[in-house]
Design a protein around this motif. Structure first.
Motif, PDB file in Angstrom:
ATOM      1  N   VAL A 835      17.889  -0.732  23.231  1.00 34.05           N
ATOM      2  CA  VAL A 835      17.627  -0.540  21.808  1.00 34.05           C
ATOM      3  C   VAL A 835      18.237  -1.668  20.993  1.00 34.05           C
ATOM      4  O   VAL A 835      17.652  -2.151  20.008  1.00 34.05           O
ATOM      5  CB  VAL A 835      18.168   0.832  21.339  1.00 34.05           C
ATOM      6  N   LEU A 858      20.598   6.787  19.048  1.00 36.61           N
ATOM      7  CA  LEU A 858      19.636   6.315  18.057  1.00 36.61           C
ATOM      8  C   LEU A 858      20.259   6.281  16.659  1.00 36.61           C
ATOM      9  O   LEU A 858      20.002   5.348  15.872  1.00 36.61           O
ATOM     10  CB  LEU A 858      18.394   7.198  18.070  1.00 36.61           C
ATOM     11  N   ALA A 863      18.264   4.050  13.924  1.00 34.90           N
ATOM     12  CA  ALA A 863      16.853   4.393  14.130  1.00 34.90           C
ATOM     13  C   ALA A 863      16.346   5.294  13.013  1.00 34.90           C
ATOM     14  O   ALA A 863      17.053   6.185  12.545  1.00 34.90           O
ATOM     15  CB  ALA A 863      16.678   5.071  15.484  1.00 34.90           C
TER      16      ALA A 863
END
Length: 883
Positions: A835, A858, A863
């Motif tokens: 990521v 995340l 995110a």
């Protein structure tokens, strides 16, 4: 032979739609498992169980068990019938009982339909031993089996009072379930639920029960409103008891202040010494004792339900008749062998108890009563000590009835038994003499159900009518969802739509139990216990129940009938688990949901899935008239067009709109690109889920506009966590999903191929799947992703560490998959690394094992769910891949 496991199913299950005990038996040591091969077996069986030949056995044709036995029948069915015959002997059930061996029963399983689960669980291994003994010409000792089985049966059964209410509920189609080992029973579901314990209900006032539990307070209340009762005093010492006795020259009764069932009662003691003995006898049950005026006359019990008289009995003392040979104890023992008499409240009559009052009669006679001499226990006229009853409901004078009904209103008790002493209940109330001596909560119903003389009264029906007057609903709508993929998403979407209408919604899913969107239990909650949690909550208006294979097989259903059943699809998964060998086995299991849609209910099937469609033609489904609804992503086939013309519903896709067609009339519902869950219309499997949810909502008569508005507000990142959630991170994307079978992996690959992005998959597959399923999933992934990182799952599910990863690496290499595929133990660490460097037009697909750590990663990486980003466009173009 060996019994390897035994499971009690209290309700509908895979093997039979009735409560049952299912046992798995290992026959490996048996030379042949067919009765045809056992010389002399049937003769020896009939010698010890002669009535077993009257059973029926349905294997191919409905034949008597005796015929099937000679024809040749598998040992599992023989064991079933032996268990059933032993249960008949233990319980005294109807010998005309018919037993049909279940067609779904595998040969290594024994299935006995019964509500006497504990007794049957005890009997199964004994029946196995009986078969072994008979095969090898040995004599089984049934006495050693039947006595313990009877004790188990007796202690595990509801009494006549509870049973008569249940039978009345069953006649009305009201669902019920037993809630403990005693007599607590739940009737109905959700907002229409009631609890009943013996003859007390959840409508019974606690204050009212307390009032009638104190006999003195009850008398004071009745006297206040001019209802005749005997005069009396509450005493705490024997001197006070004697003083009270001396103040009432007409005779007295001594009884505990707050006990019932006639315990500790003494009638008309003759002198102070007898009074003192009676006082101490009553004190065994209550520290305070009532001494009250003795009323002469007949002993009556009037039953009132909801303030209305529904039955009346004259209670008659138990008695035995001398034969000139037997002692009193012997005469009583002989009478107690009467099959109508049992322990406590198990049968219509209770065994006679040799109370002090009954024994005292012997003081005035010989120890052996002469021929024809009747010994009557007139001092203990109570069913709990062996008395009998005669129905007198039709004889009750209107003045007596009105007095009893007024008394029930005064104490405000929904069900009560009023005890009266009157010269004649058919005559008007006398100006003096006679009256109410007690009011009882949770009264014994046996005297009205099984009177010794005259006709029975449907008092159970009266109680059910009080709980559910004028056919009031006892159920709430139940929607059951099963399938291989999409179950959780469909469940959540249905709940979201219905909750928007203001209804209180309970759901069970793979991720937990929710009430109105709030999670109350976390974890896999797709079994019957979770369904029961929802159906037992009085807040709930509608239950939406994801129902998975494991729960169906291991514990059955937590409900009897659904109003709507949904089969999302049935594809390869769980092969190798719980004896599942093929997709056909999965179809058999999931077919139970289709079979348990009520008559007039709706069954929703995926028309693009042949296995789901096949359910519509099964005899077990067509046996009841149900509304069949289909949904499809493809063009309407002639069959679906004809289904629509015949009045059936079909949901299909037309110019990006989900539409409903009935009798050829098309009604648009939703532009699929406006449903965030479909990721701008690229997730065709989510479009199917939207169709299924819309079909359920329409079956429940929800307006089309409300359905569209709800689905347009259904954000996967908030309402459907862990199921195809797409996030924007920097210039790229991360997709998290729970895909763990070939069809799910294929669907994700097909969706992302439309985006035209470079893909990295971080994936593993559950170790409890078969090698074939893992191989199929891996080959699809190898074709569908540009790069694969195989992660090590913490839950190995029976595999060796690294075993699944090594298998996947080999399959990827052999199938020409991405050459830069790698294996990493820590999948979460791999996700965080990937990521952090995700580039433009790149998507990382992570198939998670535990959702919470993934969401934390995340969040740390900033995110943003794409369904929260306005104007975002995933520009599709051909990627050249073939999925």
């Amino acid at each position: 032979m060996k019994v390897e496991s035994t499971q009690i199913f209290p309700g509908v299950n895979f093997y039979t739609h009735q409560p049952a005990v299912v046992a798995r038996v290992n026959y490996k040591s048996l030379p042949d498992a067919n009765s045809r091969e056992w010389h002399g077996f049937s003769v020896r069986l009939y010698e010890i169980l002669p009535s077993i030949g009257r059973h029926f056995c349905k294997v191919e044709d409905a034949l008597r068990f005796s015929e099937q036995l000679l024809k040749g029948i598998h040992v599992n069915h023989v064991i079933e019938h032996i268990v059933l015959e032993l249960l008949i002997q233990v319980s005294g059930a109807d010998r005309g009982i018919t037993h049909c061996c279940q067609p779904r029963t595998p040969t290594d399983y024994v299935v006995v339909e019964t509500r006497s689960g504990e007794a049957v669980r005890y009997l199964v291994p004994r029946a196995v031993r009986i078969v072994e003994d008979l095969i090898f010409n040995q004599t089984p000792f049934l006495e050693n089996i039947l006595e313990p089985a009877h004790e188990i049966f007796r202690y595990s059964q509801l009494g006549p009072s509870g049973r008569c209410i249940i039978e009345a509920a069953e006649r009305r189609g009201i669902p019920w379930s037993r809630e403990n080992d005693w007599s607590l029973v739940q009737f109905g579901y959700g907002r229409n639920l009631h609890l009943v314990q013996a003859a007390a209900t959840d409508l019974s006032s606690d204050i009212a029960v307390d009032i009638v539990g104190n006999k003195h307070e009850t008398k004071k209340l009745l006297e206040k409103f001019s209802i005749p009762t005997p005069a009396g005093y509450v005493v705490c010492t024997e001197d006070e008891a004697v003083k009270a006795f001396e103040s009432m020259p007409s005779g007295v009764v001594l009884k505990p202040l707050n006990d019932n069932q006639g315990q500790g009662v003494s009638l008309n003691p003759s002198d102070p010494t007898a009074v003192k003995l009676a006082f101490h006898h009553a004190q065994q049950f209550s520290s305070k004792v009532m001494v009250e005026e003795f009323l002469s006359g007949k002993n009556y019990r009037v039953l009132l339900v909801g303030g209305k008289m529904v039955g009346a009995s004259e209670r008659q003392a138990c008695k035995v008749t001398g034969d000139g040979v037997s002692t009193l104890e012997e005469l009583v023992s002989r009478e107690n062998e009467n099959p109508l008499r049992g322990e406590g409240h198990e049968k219509s009559l209770t065994k006679i108890t040799l109370t002090p009052n009954l024994r005292s009669g012997l003081l005035k006679m010989r120890s052996v009563p002469r021929i024809g001499f009747e010994i009557e226990n007139s001092a203990d006229i109570n069913l709990s000590t062996g008395a009998t009853a005669k129905d007198v409901t039709d004889e009750v004078h209107v003045s007596v009835r009105l007095m009893c009904e007024r008394s029930a209103r005064l104490v405000n008790l929904d069900i009560c038994g009023i005890d009266l002493m009157l010269a004649d209940i058919s005559k008007p109330l006398p100006q003096d003499g006679g009256g109410i001596i007690e009011i009882n909560a949770a009264p014994d119903l046996r005297m009205h159900i099984h009177p010794d003389a005259e006709k029975s009264r449907d008092v159970g029906g009266a109680i059910v009518e009080m709980l559910y007057p004028n056919n009031a609903p006892s159920r709430i709508p139940i929607v059951a969802i099963t399938g291989t993929n999409g179950k959780t998403t469909v469940t959540r979407m249905i709940a979201h739509i219905l909750q928007a209408t203001g209804m209180n919604i309970g759901t069970t899913t793979t991720d937990g139990i929710m009430i109105n969107g709030e999670n109350i239990v976390f974890g896999d909650t797709t079994g019957p216990a979770s369904a029961k949690t929802i159906l037992s909550d009085r807040l709930i208006d509608v239950a939406i129940l994801e129902t998975a294979r494991g729960g169906i097989l291991r514990r059955g259903l937590g409900w009897d009938w659904a109003d709507v059943g949904v089969i999302t699809n049935i594809t390869e998964d769980h092969i190798g688990q719980d004896g599942i060998r093929t997709v056909s086995d999965l179809v058999e299991i999931k077919a139970l949901i289709a079979e348990r849609v009520r008559e007039g209910g709706t069954l929703i099937l995926n028309a693009d899935d042949p296995e789901s469609v096949s359910l519509a033609d099964r005899p077990s489904v067509t046996s009841l008239k149900r509304n069949i609804v289909y949904f499809t992503l493809k063009d309407l086939t002639p069959k679906l067009q004809q289904h629509s013309l015949n009045g059936g519903k079909v949901f299909f896709l037309q110019n990006n709109w989900v539409c409903e067609t009935v009798q050829g009339v098309v009604k648009p519902i939703l532009d699929i690109r406006n449903a965030p869950i479909t990721i701008q219309g690229t997730a065709d499997y989510q479009i199917q889920n939207v169709m299924a949810a819309a079909a359920v909502a329409r079956a429940m008569e929800i307006d089309v506009q409300k359905i569209a508005q709800s689905l347009e507000k259904f954000l996967g990142s908030k309402k459907n966590e862990g199921r195809t959630n797409l996030f924007r991170v920097n210039e790229g994307y991360v997709l998290i999903d729970y895909g763990h079978n070939p069809k799910a992996i294929e669907s994700v690959c097909r969706m992302i191929s439309k985006w035209g992005m470079r893909t990295t998959a971080i994936v593993s597959f559950p170790g409890d799947r078969s090698d074939n399923v893992i191989e199929a999933c891996t080959k699809i992934a190898a074709c569908g992703f540009d790069r694969i990182i195989i992660k090590g799952d913490k839950n190995l599910r029976g595999r060796l560490e690294g075993e699944v990863g090594a298998m996947m690496m080999r399959i990827i290499a052999e199938s020409g998959g991405p050459s830069d595929s790698t294996f990493e133990i820590d999948g979460n660490a791999a996700l965080e690394r990937e990521v952090s460097k995700v580039g433009e037009r790149e998507v990382i697909v992570f198939f998670y094992e535990k959702l919470e750590p993934v969401i934390e990663i995340l969040n740390r990486c900033g995110a943003i769910p794409t369904d929260e980003i306005r104007g975002l466009s995933l520009t599709p173009f051909a990627s050249g891949k073939r999925i």
